[in-house]
Scaffold this active site. Structure first.
Site, PDB file in Angstrom:
ATOM      1  CE  LYS A   1       4.486   1.086 -10.013  1.00 56.02           C
ATOM      2  NZ  LYS A   1       3.460   1.011  -8.935  1.00 56.02           N
TER       3      LYS A   1
ATOM      4  CE  LYS B   1      -4.191  -0.652 -10.544  1.00 56.73           C
ATOM      5  NZ  LYS B   1      -3.450   0.019  -9.451  1.00 56.73           N
TER       6      LYS B   1
ATOM      7  CE  LYS C   1       1.005   6.726  -7.642  1.00 54.38           C
ATOM      8  NZ  LYS C   1      -0.025   5.775  -7.178  1.00 54.38           N
TER       9      LYS C   1
HETATM   10  N1  AQP Z   1       5.065  -2.959 -12.057  1.00 57.90           N
HETATM   11  C1  AQP Z   1       4.761  -3.776 -10.995  1.00 57.90           C
HETATM   12  N2  AQP Z   1       5.522  -4.594 -10.779  1.00 57.90           N
HETATM   13  C2  AQP Z   1       5.277  -5.371  -9.671  1.00 57.90           C
HETATM   14  N3  AQP Z   1       4.562  -5.246  -8.576  1.00 57.90           N
HETATM   15  C3  AQP Z   1       3.716  -4.187  -9.162  1.00 57.90           C
HETATM   16  N4  AQP Z   1       2.747  -3.647  -8.202  1.00 57.90           N
HETATM   17  C4  AQP Z   1       2.250  -2.476  -8.992  1.00 57.90           C
HETATM   18  N5  AQP Z   1       2.913  -2.343  -9.926  1.00 57.90           N
HETATM   19  C5  AQP Z   1       3.995  -3.109 -10.098  1.00 57.90           C
HETATM   20  C6  AQP Z   1       2.093  -4.166  -7.030  1.00 57.90           C
HETATM   21  O1  AQP Z   1       0.679  -4.270  -7.283  1.00 57.90           O
HETATM   22  C7  AQP Z   1      -0.153  -4.014  -5.889  1.00 57.90           C
HETATM   23  C8  AQP Z   1      -1.089  -3.151  -6.017  1.00 57.90           C
HETATM   24  O2  AQP Z   1      -0.552  -2.081  -6.329  1.00 57.90           O
HETATM   25  P1  AQP Z   1      -1.617  -0.600  -6.167  1.00 57.90           P
HETATM   26  O3  AQP Z   1      -2.610  -0.618  -7.487  1.00 57.90           O
HETATM   27  O4  AQP Z   1      -2.185  -0.645  -5.223  1.00 57.90           O
HETATM   28  O5  AQP Z   1      -0.717   0.530  -6.679  1.00 57.90           O
HETATM   29  P2  AQP Z   1       0.587   0.818  -7.263  1.00 57.90           P
HETATM   30  O6  AQP Z   1       1.858   0.125  -6.602  1.00 57.90           O
HETATM   31  O7  AQP Z   1       0.830   2.409  -7.369  1.00 57.90           O
HETATM   32  O8  AQP Z   1       0.285   0.339  -8.772  1.00 57.90           O
HETATM   33  P3  AQP Z   1       0.271   1.002 -10.167  1.00 57.90           P
HETATM   34  O9  AQP Z   1      -0.291   0.122 -11.106  1.00 57.90           O
HETATM   35  O10 AQP Z   1       1.455   1.722 -10.305  1.00 57.90           O
HETATM   36  O11 AQP Z   1      -1.152   1.852  -9.717  1.00 57.90           O
HETATM   37  P4  AQP Z   1      -1.323   3.644  -9.869  1.00 57.90           P
HETATM   38  O12 AQP Z   1      -0.939   3.593 -11.229  1.00 57.90           O
HETATM   39  O13 AQP Z   1      -2.732   3.671  -9.743  1.00 57.90           O
HETATM   40  O14 AQP Z   1      -0.363   4.078  -9.032  1.00 57.90           O
HETATM   41  C9  AQP Z   1       1.115  -3.627  -4.969  1.00 57.90           C
HETATM   42  O15 AQP Z   1       1.880  -4.813  -4.082  1.00 57.90           O
HETATM   43  C10 AQP Z   1       2.120  -2.991  -5.838  1.00 57.90           C
HETATM   44  O16 AQP Z   1       3.540  -3.374  -5.315  1.00 57.90           O
END
Ligand code: AQP
Length: 341
Positions: free
Chosen positions: A203, A206, A120
């Site tokens: 991955k 969002k 990040k």
């Molecule tokens: N692609 C994914 N596959 C499986 N699990 C996922 N999680 C996120 N993306 C996937 C799981 O969702 C939970 C919450 O995640 P988060 O919102 O706290 O942060 P993140 O993991 O960084 O998810 P994003 O969507 O990629 O958010 P941004 O873009 O804001 O960084 C966690 O348990 C995560 O493992």
């Protein structure tokens, strides 16, 4: 001091940094609902809004909207606020208070090795926020402020959970007391790693700038079908065994999503669709995804029409969570020798 008669306690959170994705749903929310319904755990689920501002400044109205929408997503997916404590992180100040203590326990070297920080912050780490660097100590505090024993997460969070255990172990060692539990990650969801629809090596996220890389939990049926139709694949038909997906990340991702939504195995999906071309398989996947996700999206929309009720649920959840977190923070301060009168 840790109470061995504790009901095993589950904590997990989602950043309201955007709308929920299918990755959040399959990787975390679905297993979280299962743990709630098993009756074996006390369950706490959280919109981690303090985390959501670490990567970028989210406009205030957007942060409020996202927090309510993620809460609606939890409830629409089966989290029952009467059974689980559902709240946003900033309403429980003990998270941030314990995080400060953990900032003094964790070592810079540990933090600098976190792959999420490296991904990040990218090449411009100098310009990244201090909050982004300290993200994992706040996450450790989110979990340990409840002495949570189990944390359902997607695979991407595994390293942060290992760090949480390291922080708990170092605190216990430094103060010569068995106080914080060594938390177990629960990475057993049907799809612990849902990949980007346009690049199966990344991955689904969002915060990806391109909306067509993900399925949002609020997408309507046409949008879901269109995104699946346009998902990247290869020209070969589906193999008849999982080994045949080796080296085909985009194909594997769609099979994985199908299996997770249908609550079956990848092999069972291949048994049914072996030899099919992707045009055909994608139609079946779109039908399945719409049948599973459209009712959740509809319920989210219904819940979002009454934001005051969502706020009431989160306020109630925060109050119940504070009844657990406040005594643990007090005990932590006592162990450290923070004088209070
Ligand atoms: N692609 C994914 N596959 C499986 N699990 C996922 N999680 C996120 N993306 C996937 C799981 O969702 C939970 C919450 O995640 P988060 O919102 O706290 O942060 P993140 O993991 O960084 O998810 P994003 O969507 O990629 O958010 P941004 O873009 O804001 O960084 C966690 O348990 C995560 O493992």
């Amino acid at each position: 001091m840790a109470d061995p008669t504790f009901t095993p306690r589950v904590f997990s959170g989602i950043q309201p940094s955007g709308g929920l994705t299918l990755g959040n749903y399959l990787g975390m929310i679905k297993p979280a609902v299962g743990m709630q319904n098993s009756g074996d755990f006390e369950t706490l689920y959280c919109m981690v809004d303090l985390h959501a501002i670490t990567a970028r400044l989210v406009p205030p109205s957007e942060l409020i909207h996202n927090t309510r929408e993620v809460a609606a997503g939890f409830i629409a997916s089966g989290i029952d606020p009467a059974k689980s404590m559902l709240f946003n992180q900033s309403q429980v100040p003990e998270h941030a208070q314990l995080a400060w203590i953990f900032n003094c326990v964790a070592r810079m070297g540990w933090m600098g090795r976190m792959t999420q920080w490296k991904d990040k912050a990218g090449k411009n780490a100098e310009a990244a926020s201090l909050g982004l660097f300290a993200y994992p100590t706040l996450m450790a505090a989110d979990i340990l402020i409840y002495h949570a024993t189990h944390v359902p997460v997607g695979e991407d969070q595994k390293q942060h959970l290992e760090l949480t255990r390291d922080i708990a172990a170092k605190f216990n060692h430094d103060y010569g007391i068995e106080f914080f539990p060594l938390t177990e990650p629960v990475i057993g969801g049907a799809a612990p790693r849902v990949m980007n629809l346009q690049d199966g090596s990344k991955k689904m996220s969002k915060s990806d700038p391109s909306d067509k890389t993900r399925i949002n939990m609020t997408d309507d049926a046409d949008t879901i079908a269109k995104k699946i139709r346009k998902a990247k694949t290869d020209p070969d038909p589906l193999p008849d065994a999982v080994a045949g997906l080796e080296g085909r990340p985009d194909a594997r991702n769609l099979v994985n999503i199908y299996a997770a939504l249908a609550e079956t195995t990848q092999q069972a999906v291949l048994d049914e669709h072996a030899g099919a071309l992707f045009g055909h398989f994608k139609m079946a996947l779109a039908d399945l995804a719409v049948s599973k996700l459209a009712p959740i999206a509809g319920e989210m929309q219904r819940l979002m029409a009454d934001p005051a009720e969502i706020d009431r649920i989160l306020g109630d959840g925060a109050q119940r969570a504070r009844a657990l977190s406040a005594p643990i923070l007090d005990q932590t301060y006592d162990i450290i020798g923070m004088l209070r009168s």
